[in-house]
Design an enzyme around this catalytic site. Structure first.
Site, mmCIF file in Angstrom:
data_model
loop_
_atom_site.group_PDB
_atom_site.id
_atom_site.type_symbol
_atom_site.label_atom_id
_atom_site.label_comp_id
_atom_site.label_asym_id
_atom_site.label_seq_id
_atom_site.Cartn_x
_atom_site.Cartn_y
_atom_site.Cartn_z
ATOM 1 C CG HIS A 1 -0.327 -0.172 2.518
ATOM 2 N ND1 HIS A 1 0.172 -1.387 2.947
ATOM 3 C CD2 HIS A 1 -0.105 0.706 3.540
ATOM 4 C CE1 HIS A 1 0.667 -1.262 4.167
ATOM 5 N NE2 HIS A 1 0.526 -0.003 4.550
ATOM 6 C CG HIS B 1 1.292 5.172 4.131
ATOM 7 N ND1 HIS B 1 0.582 4.997 5.299
ATOM 8 C CD2 HIS B 1 1.999 4.018 3.950
ATOM 9 C CE1 HIS B 1 0.839 3.803 5.800
ATOM 10 N NE2 HIS B 1 1.704 3.186 5.000
#
Length: 218
Positions: free
Chosen positions: A159, A161
């Protein structure tokens, strides 16, 4: 509690209005993501996640529609949600608008993620970050990937940020550290050579157009 939930939902509604003008979610509740298959990833990687990894992964549960999330963007490859554990100092939440871009297929690390998926995720950063900055009144943002335990990765599903920033917010302690110029010595040359050697090994993809030990620009 009601005030906090309302404000978070209000920010989400404003954010979605920047992404999709004229539309937005209900301002008073979490929004489950649409149900989709969190697959085992691309055939380009040799390591396939186990059933337990897929079942236990919090991001996989969100992608399958089994857990709620504040969704702000979704397409066939990736999803962007508000982080439910945003950065904080003590009891004060600094950035409740901290967002995550997540691939819909499960890849435990950036290295395991196919380049095409990484490219698809990164291609959405200008679009999504622009909406986040406008919706939050922020001036800048950090783009961050925690890759591996030592780097602070907690959820082993790749992922990215997106962390909105404002002047003098003092988010990173390292920003106060004094930067020193690189010593252009033999150790620097040896380090550059070692990295180039690793890049040229069989199995590594990429174009190695500039090879050698000379300093770029010299």
């Amino acid at each position: 509690m009601f005030c906090l939930n309302y404000m978070e939902s209000r920010r989400l509604s404003i954010l979605c209005s920047h992404l999709r003008p004229g539309s937005g979610p209900s301002p008073t509740r979490q929004i489950p993501v649409s149900r989709s298959i969190c697959g085992a990833g691309s055939t380009n990687t040799n390591q396939q996640p186990s059933d337990s990894e897929l079942n236990d992964c919090v991001f996989c549960k969100i992608i399958r529609g089994e857990s709620p999330a504040f969704k702000i963007y979704e397409d066939d490859i990736c999803l962007c949600i508000l982080d439910t554990h945003p950065l904080s100092r003590g009891f004060k939440v600094l950035f409740p608008r901290h967002s995550l871009i997540i691939p819909k297929s499960h890849f435990p690390s950036l290295k395991a993620t196919p380049p095409a998926v990484v490219a698809a995720m990164c291609s959405k950063v200008p679009f999504i970050s622009s909406a986040i900055l406008k919706a939050t009144g922020s001036e800048s943002f950090n783009l961050l990937v925690n890759n591996g335990t030592a780097a602070g990765q907690v959820i082993f599903h790749t992922h990215i940020h997106i962390i909105p920033r404002k002047a003098l917010d003092c988010l990173w302690a390292s920003e106060s550290l004094r930067r020193r110029p690189l010593n252009i010595d033999q150790e620097a040359y040896r380090l550059a050579d070692r990295v180039r050697e690793q890049l040229s090994l069989p199995g590594n993809s990429g174009d190695s157009k500039d090879e050698g030990s000379s300093l770029t620009g010299n």
